[in-house]
Write an enzyme that holds these catalytic residues in place. Structure first.
Site, PDB file in Angstrom:
ATOM      1  N   LYS A 190      -3.531  32.755  25.485  1.00  0.00           N
ATOM      2  CA  LYS A 190      -3.768  32.172  27.105  1.00  0.00           C
ATOM      3  C   LYS A 190      -4.383  31.171  27.403  1.00  0.00           C
ATOM      4  CE  LYS A 190      -8.466  33.647  29.831  1.00  0.00           C
ATOM      5  NZ  LYS A 190      -8.906  32.240  30.176  1.00  0.00           N
TER       6      LYS A 190
ATOM      7  N   ASP B 237      -4.872  27.372  28.540  1.00  0.00           N
ATOM      8  CA  ASP B 237      -6.250  27.373  29.304  1.00  0.00           C
ATOM      9  C   ASP B 237      -6.059  26.429  30.712  1.00  0.00           C
ATOM     10  OD1 ASP B 237      -8.575  26.473  29.626  1.00  0.00           O
ATOM     11  OD2 ASP B 237      -9.603  25.892  28.290  1.00  0.00           O
TER      12      ASP B 237
ATOM     13  N   LYS C 160      -2.180  42.595  27.034  1.00  0.00           N
ATOM     14  CA  LYS C 160      -1.443  43.534  28.126  1.00  0.00           C
ATOM     15  C   LYS C 160      -0.923  44.766  27.764  1.00  0.00           C
ATOM     16  CE  LYS C 160      -0.757  39.588  30.513  1.00  0.00           C
ATOM     17  NZ  LYS C 160       0.295  38.101  31.182  1.00  0.00           N
TER      18      LYS C 160
ATOM     19  N   ASP D 136     -19.794  32.496  30.780  1.00  0.00           N
ATOM     20  CA  ASP D 136     -19.749  33.867  30.408  1.00  0.00           C
ATOM     21  C   ASP D 136     -21.027  35.078  30.435  1.00  0.00           C
ATOM     22  OD1 ASP D 136     -16.901  33.093  30.981  1.00  0.00           O
ATOM     23  OD2 ASP D 136     -16.619  32.961  29.021  1.00  0.00           O
TER      24      ASP D 136
ATOM     25  N   LYS E 189     -11.371  35.091  24.335  1.00  0.00           N
ATOM     26  CA  LYS E 189     -11.742  34.007  23.750  1.00  0.00           C
ATOM     27  C   LYS E 189     -11.941  33.619  22.266  1.00  0.00           C
ATOM     28  CE  LYS E 189     -12.575  33.089  28.713  1.00  0.00           C
ATOM     29  NZ  LYS E 189     -13.423  31.909  29.606  1.00  0.00           N
TER      30      LYS E 189
ATOM     31  N   SER F 125      -8.822  37.463  38.535  1.00  0.00           N
ATOM     32  CA  SER F 125      -9.477  37.065  36.591  1.00  0.00           C
ATOM     33  C   SER F 125      -8.427  37.843  35.784  1.00  0.00           C
ATOM     34  CB  SER F 125     -10.733  36.668  37.182  1.00  0.00           C
ATOM     35  OG  SER F 125     -11.185  36.146  35.728  1.00  0.00           O
TER      36      SER F 125
ATOM     37  N   CYS G  86     -33.901  -4.177  37.100  1.00  0.00           N
ATOM     38  CA  CYS G  86     -33.965  -3.270  34.934  1.00  0.00           C
ATOM     39  C   CYS G  86     -32.169  -4.360  34.878  1.00  0.00           C
ATOM     40  CB  CYS G  86     -33.474  -2.309  35.608  1.00  0.00           C
ATOM     41  SG  CYS G  86     -33.931  -1.311  34.226  1.00  0.00           S
TER      42      CYS G  86
ATOM     43  N   TYR H 227       4.172  34.004  32.389  1.00  0.00           N
ATOM     44  CA  TYR H 227       3.475  34.905  31.811  1.00  0.00           C
ATOM     45  C   TYR H 227       3.138  36.285  32.532  1.00  0.00           C
ATOM     46  CZ  TYR H 227      -0.854  32.346  34.151  1.00  0.00           C
ATOM     47  OH  TYR H 227      -1.843  32.576  34.349  1.00  0.00           O
TER      48      TYR H 227
ATOM     49  N   CYS I 167     -38.438   3.743  31.967  1.00  0.00           N
ATOM     50  CA  CYS I 167     -37.853   3.465  32.499  1.00  0.00           C
ATOM     51  C   CYS I 167     -37.476   2.626  30.504  1.00  0.00           C
ATOM     52  CB  CYS I 167     -37.303   2.712  32.732  1.00  0.00           C
ATOM     53  SG  CYS I 167     -35.559   1.164  32.945  1.00  0.00           S
TER      54      CYS I 167
ATOM     55  N   CYS J 243     -37.016  -1.617  31.942  1.00  0.00           N
ATOM     56  CA  CYS J 243     -37.755  -1.579  32.377  1.00  0.00           C
ATOM     57  C   CYS J 243     -39.638  -1.598  32.594  1.00  0.00           C
ATOM     58  CB  CYS J 243     -37.340  -2.619  33.678  1.00  0.00           C
ATOM     59  SG  CYS J 243     -37.716  -1.269  34.480  1.00  0.00           S
TER      60      CYS J 243
ATOM     61  N   CYS K 103     -33.658   5.069  36.883  1.00  0.00           N
ATOM     62  CA  CYS K 103     -34.433   3.485  37.234  1.00  0.00           C
ATOM     63  C   CYS K 103     -34.260   3.355  38.075  1.00  0.00           C
ATOM     64  CB  CYS K 103     -34.322   3.117  35.944  1.00  0.00           C
ATOM     65  SG  CYS K 103     -35.129   1.150  36.161  1.00  0.00           S
TER      66      CYS K 103
ATOM     67  N   LYS L 108     -18.524  29.426  27.593  1.00  0.00           N
ATOM     68  CA  LYS L 108     -19.361  30.534  26.577  1.00  0.00           C
ATOM     69  C   LYS L 108     -20.745  30.862  27.444  1.00  0.00           C
ATOM     70  CE  LYS L 108     -20.627  32.954  23.105  1.00  0.00           C
ATOM     71  NZ  LYS L 108     -21.302  33.990  23.069  1.00  0.00           N
TER      72      LYS L 108
ATOM     73  N   GLU M 114      -0.525  38.017  23.858  1.00  0.00           N
ATOM     74  CA  GLU M 114       0.097  35.733  23.890  1.00  0.00           C
ATOM     75  C   GLU M 114      -1.480  34.867  24.166  1.00  0.00           C
ATOM     76  OE1 GLU M 114       0.693  36.479  28.587  1.00  0.00           O
ATOM     77  OE2 GLU M 114       2.162  38.346  27.268  1.00  0.00           O
TER      78      GLU M 114
ATOM     79  N   GLU N 242       0.474  29.174  34.460  1.00  0.00           N
ATOM     80  CA  GLU N 242      -0.615  28.562  33.707  1.00  0.00           C
ATOM     81  C   GLU N 242      -0.058  26.668  33.544  1.00  0.00           C
ATOM     82  OE1 GLU N 242      -3.316  29.969  34.143  1.00  0.00           O
ATOM     83  OE2 GLU N 242      -4.373  28.772  32.458  1.00  0.00           O
TER      84      GLU N 242
HETATM   85  N1  NAD Z   1     -18.013  26.325  32.191  1.00  0.00           N
HETATM   86  C1  NAD Z   1     -18.702  26.469  33.724  1.00  0.00           C
HETATM   87  O1  NAD Z   1     -19.489  26.459  34.960  1.00  0.00           O
HETATM   88  C2  NAD Z   1     -17.509  27.918  34.013  1.00  0.00           C
HETATM   89  C3  NAD Z   1     -18.197  28.171  36.129  1.00  0.00           C
HETATM   90  C4  NAD Z   1     -16.538  29.011  36.399  1.00  0.00           C
HETATM   91  C5  NAD Z   1     -15.926  29.399  35.222  1.00  0.00           C
HETATM   92  N2  NAD Z   1     -16.561  28.952  34.283  1.00  0.00           N
HETATM   93  C6  NAD Z   1     -14.366  29.578  33.102  1.00  0.00           C
HETATM   94  O2  NAD Z   1     -13.706  30.251  34.167  1.00  0.00           O
HETATM   95  C7  NAD Z   1     -13.870  31.436  33.764  1.00  0.00           C
HETATM   96  C8  NAD Z   1     -13.456  32.689  34.965  1.00  0.00           C
HETATM   97  O3  NAD Z   1     -11.900  30.908  35.643  1.00  0.00           O
HETATM   98  P1  NAD Z   1     -10.607  32.141  35.203  1.00  0.00           P
HETATM   99  O4  NAD Z   1     -11.279  33.421  36.470  1.00  0.00           O
HETATM  100  O5  NAD Z   1      -9.354  31.794  35.395  1.00  0.00           O
HETATM  101  O6  NAD Z   1     -11.149  33.491  34.094  1.00  0.00           O
HETATM  102  P2  NAD Z   1     -10.031  33.492  33.124  1.00  0.00           P
HETATM  103  O7  NAD Z   1      -9.551  31.588  32.387  1.00  0.00           O
HETATM  104  O8  NAD Z   1     -11.218  33.311  31.924  1.00  0.00           O
HETATM  105  O9  NAD Z   1      -8.911  34.021  32.832  1.00  0.00           O
HETATM  106  C9  NAD Z   1      -7.706  33.852  33.607  1.00  0.00           C
HETATM  107  C10 NAD Z   1      -6.460  33.618  33.775  1.00  0.00           C
HETATM  108  O10 NAD Z   1      -6.010  33.152  32.463  1.00  0.00           O
HETATM  109  C11 NAD Z   1      -5.066  31.891  32.934  1.00  0.00           C
HETATM  110  N3  NAD Z   1      -4.067  32.781  32.061  1.00  0.00           N
HETATM  111  C12 NAD Z   1      -3.875  31.918  30.622  1.00  0.00           C
HETATM  112  N4  NAD Z   1      -3.025  32.758  29.548  1.00  0.00           N
HETATM  113  C13 NAD Z   1      -2.237  33.491  30.367  1.00  0.00           C
HETATM  114  C14 NAD Z   1      -1.861  34.839  29.867  1.00  0.00           C
HETATM  115  N5  NAD Z   1      -0.897  35.110  29.318  1.00  0.00           N
HETATM  116  N6  NAD Z   1      -1.738  35.887  30.420  1.00  0.00           N
HETATM  117  C15 NAD Z   1      -2.674  36.307  31.809  1.00  0.00           C
HETATM  118  N7  NAD Z   1      -2.943  35.110  32.681  1.00  0.00           N
HETATM  119  C16 NAD Z   1      -3.505  34.233  31.265  1.00  0.00           C
HETATM  120  C17 NAD Z   1      -4.966  32.495  34.304  1.00  0.00           C
HETATM  121  O11 NAD Z   1      -4.619  31.501  35.129  1.00  0.00           O
HETATM  122  C18 NAD Z   1      -6.628  33.419  34.905  1.00  0.00           C
HETATM  123  O12 NAD Z   1      -5.967  33.093  35.899  1.00  0.00           O
HETATM  124  C19 NAD Z   1     -15.153  31.859  32.901  1.00  0.00           C
HETATM  125  O13 NAD Z   1     -14.824  33.063  32.352  1.00  0.00           O
HETATM  126  C20 NAD Z   1     -16.049  31.470  32.124  1.00  0.00           C
HETATM  127  O14 NAD Z   1     -15.151  30.804  31.138  1.00  0.00           O
HETATM  128  C21 NAD Z   1     -16.587  27.937  33.560  1.00  0.00           C
HETATM  129 ZN    ZN Z   2     -35.099   0.223  34.079  1.00  0.00          ZN
END
Ligand code: NAD
Ligand code: ZN
Length: 666
Positions: free
Chosen positions: A112, A114, A285, A35, A309, A80, A428, A222, A404, A407, A422, A32, A110, A170
């Site tokens: 998403k 992770d 989609k 983003d 999200k 993405s 320590c 997907y 520290c 120590c 430290c 978050k 659908e 995924e």
């Molecule tokens: N915390 C951090 O430091 C950090 C750094 C970089 C990125 N991020 C996170 O990663 C995100 C960017 O990553 P991203 O480009 O992979 O985007 P994303 O993960 O937000 O979304 C795109 C991805 O979703 C996936 N996906 C899962 N289910 C799906 C479905 N049903 N249909 C289509 N795609 C699906 C695919 O792999 C696609 O590449 C950012 O929005 C952020 O939330 C976090």
């Molecule tokens: Zn120490």
């Protein structure tokens, strides 16, 4: 700060977080937060087109490319998804699609998933290639690793699939596997994966496919792409793909109005908690491929899809106190002590605050009402402060300690690192105890019968002050201590005595030099052969060793520059530990393959694969998992995979059979 500086800062920060996330698999901030920063940058760039830059993080997909793999160009770019946390923006997306299409349309909803995205290519019903998203244009070829995932079909069912097509999905690490893996890592004092997504993408990039196989990854698909797909509907194509043997989510549904979409979102926001894998939102989609084509793409994502999200689950509670823990390496971790609060099924009383920057960023005060999130991590963390809830009763601003807590030494901060340390390594208490615990651990000296609690007790009552003192202990010294009978006392003393046989490379690892892990210790042992040579090494001779860079070299130099470390090594030497390679090791080693990167492929008759790996290492060569332009040659047995063969031919890499290879090193 000017707008230009603000934009530049955001770009630099986002580049850094992308690197942490995609390459290191170790994010420092929540999705978050990432983003939100990205949206802020997008808005600024839109308002100030004069600062446009094609290398801005807003213009490209975050890259997972890794130099250990061969890269492969995607036939269709892998992009993405635009994302939002707001229902209003979902409605706006829907209305925009409706207006541009100006005809009836269906929206496919659908889950998403992770994990990490993968593209599979099938020809004549067989899996020929698996490639990561990479930078969107080209990805890493991880076919060997993907083949270990059981739910991915190597050969398709039925016969009505297109002759050639690509399917995307995924790769996921189920919650159960993730938690088990982190428990194992914790017991080995290794850093934990932040969430199943980072664990899945880290696993997919391992060099050793048998470890990948043991991690029990799963995959859902997907997108179906190709020139001759069965239907115009995305949903219908995927249903067809499920009959060919692909795992397609049962949670897909076609919706015909915004109302149906919001019902879907509401239902799955709750129900997803019962799924075996992590999800972080819903993807919408436009269902018809023809209509998708009409809507087109931006540089980074399709215009016909959006990700909604879910907010991570969080709780609000009071911060009572910040305490500080000193770890084995001297790293100081701030810990928030909270009013107990219920969060995703458990009671939370403490949360990590990570480092001083995070505390400053939150402008944290004692008595603040803070938001706590779990986000897949074992230890929850504080993600925000409810500043509205502040009253005149508010306590002091939280200031990171300067000394520290154990120590009293003044803390230091290394260039480019977020943590405070430290520096008092040799006196320590938690660092000494930590060093001894590391020394006796399984992968180091592996001392039977001796565990962290016993070490702690020995230290507490003054029996040992460092690792060398272990070798002075006698049965009489320790029997009769807390829960220590004669038998266990003898066990421990025997275990300590036996550890004198532990080979040089593990002794180096056991010393606990910062950044010197198991692999580096092995390389050092081979390169320097004995401790005297290592003590005399300079920066130049250190970095000339494979896998040793500036950072590790510096750490080794400063270890031996410290008088008390040298004294400790002398005491350990006097105690009879192995401080040189064994005769056997010395006679077995050659430099015949020095500087060569070798890929092993196929089935062999004279030696097993593992034996060949060992032979390569003993002759100074390097085993690599997949073929690239840097590969020196392939040690090829019978039945080498067709994909590997093709790649080797394409890159013009020499194949060597068993006999030729054995000749070479004999
Ligand atoms: N915390 C951090 O430091 C950090 C750094 C970089 C990125 N991020 C996170 O990663 C995100 C960017 O990553 P991203 O480009 O992979 O985007 P994303 O993960 O937000 O979304 C795109 C991805 O979703 C996936 N996906 C899962 N289910 C799906 C479905 N049903 N249909 C289509 N795609 C699906 C695919 O792999 C696609 O590449 C950012 O929005 C952020 O939330 C976090
Ligand atoms: Zn120490």
């Amino acid at each position: 700060m000017t707008v230009k500086e603000k934009i530049e800062n955001l770009r630099a920060e986002l580049h850094r977080h992308n690197y942490n996330y995609y390459i290191q698999n170790a994010p420092e901030i929540s999705d978050k937060e990432f983003d939100d920063m990205m949206h802020e940058l997008q808005n600024l760039e839109q308002e100030h087109p004069e600062y446009k830059d094609d290398t801005s993080p807003t213009m490209r997909v975050g890259s997972d490319l890794n130099k250990n793999f061969t890269q492969y160009s995607h036939k269709y770019p892998m992009l993405s998804l635009g994302n939002t946390y707001s229902e209003n923006e979902v409605a706006e997306f829907y209305e925009r699609a409706k207006k541009s299409l100006n005809e009836d349309f269906e929206m496919c909803c659908e889950m998403k998933y992770d994990g990490t995205s993968i593209s599979l290519t099938y020809e004549d019903g067989k899996l020929v290639r698996a490639v990561t998203r990479g930078d969107g244009e080209k990805g890493d070829d991880v076919t060997d690793n993907v083949k270990t995932i059981r739910s991915i079909p190597l050969v398709l069912h039925g016969n009505n699939y297109p002759k050639s097509f690509e399917i995307r999905g995924e790769i996921l690490m189920p919650w159960e596997v993730f938690e088990e893996l982190n428990r194992e890592k914790e017991s080995r004092e290794e850093s934990l994966f932040a969430n199943p997504r980072n664990a899945a993408s880290g696993t997919l990039k391992l060099q050793n496919s048998s470890i990948v196989a043991s991690r029990k990854l799963d995959a859902y698909f997907y997108y179906l792409l190709g020139e001759e797909l069965p239907y115009d509907g995305h949903y219908e194509n995927l249903q067809a793909a499920s009959t060919w043997g692909f795992k397609i989510s049962k949670a897909m549904r076609k919706c015909h109005s915004l109302e149906e979409i919001f019902d879907y979102i509401k239902y799955w926001d709750v129900e997803r908690k019962n799924l075996p894998v992590a999800t972080d939102g819903i993807v919408l989609k436009v269902n018809s491929l023809k209509q998708q084509k009409n809507l087109g793409f931006t540089a980074k994502s399709p215009r016909w899809a959006i990700a909604y999200k879910f907010q991570a689950e969080r709780a609000l509670t009071r911060l009572n106190l910040v305490t500080y823990q000193v770890g084995r390496t001297g790293a100081v971790t701030p810990v928030a002590n909270l009013d107990p609060v219920q969060l995703s099924g458990t009671i939370v009383k403490r949360a990590s605050l990570h480092n001083a920057d995070i505390i400053d960023g939150l402008d944290l005060h004692i008595g603040d009402m803070v938001y706590v999130e779990k986000g897949g991590e074992i230890i929850p963390k504080i993600t925000g402060v409810d500043t509205e809830a502040r009253s005149f009763m508010l306590g002091e601003k939280v200031k990171f300690i300067t000394n520290c807590p154990e120590c009293g030494s003044k803390l230091i901060r290394y260039e480019g690192e977020a943590a405070h340390y430290c520096p008092n390594e040799t006196a320590c208490p938690p660092q000494i105890k930590g060093k001894i615990e590391h020394f006796i651990s399984r992968k180091a000296m592996n001392i039977d019968g001796l565990g962290p609690e016993t070490v702690d007790m020995f230290y507490r009552i003054g029996l040992i002050k460092n690792t060398a003192d272990l070798y002075k202990l006698t049965v009489n010294d320790i029997k009769g201590l807390e829960r220590m009978g004669e038998k266990s006392a003898e066990n421990i003393i025997n275990g300590i005595a036996q550890s004198r046989e532990v080979p040089f490379e593990r002794v180096i690892f056991a010393l606990g030099i910062r950044f010197v892990g198991e692999t580096v210790a092995k390389k050092i042992a081979k390169a320097f052969k004995n401790i005297e040579a290592l003590e005399k090494a300079n920066s130049e001779s250190l970095v000339s060793v494979d896998e040793i860079g500036e950072r590790i070299a510096q750490s080794i130099l400063s270890y031996f520059a410290n008088e008390s470390n040298r004294e400790l090594v002398n005491q350990l030497k006097a105690a009879g530990l192995q401080f040189q390679l064994s005769e056997e090791d010395l006679s077995n080693h050659t430099d015949k393959l020095a500087g060569q990167s070798i890929v092993i492929s196929g089935v062999f008759t004279h030696h097993s694969r593992d034996e060949y790996k060992d032979i390569i290492e003993r002759n100074g060569g390097k085993n690599v998992g997949s073929i690239s332009t840097k590969t020196s040659f392939i040690l090829a047995g019978e039945n080498m995979g067709p994909a590997k063969l093709e790649k080797a031919n394409k890159l013009g890499i020499k194949l060597m059979n068993e006999e030729e290879f054995l000749d070479l090193i004999s």
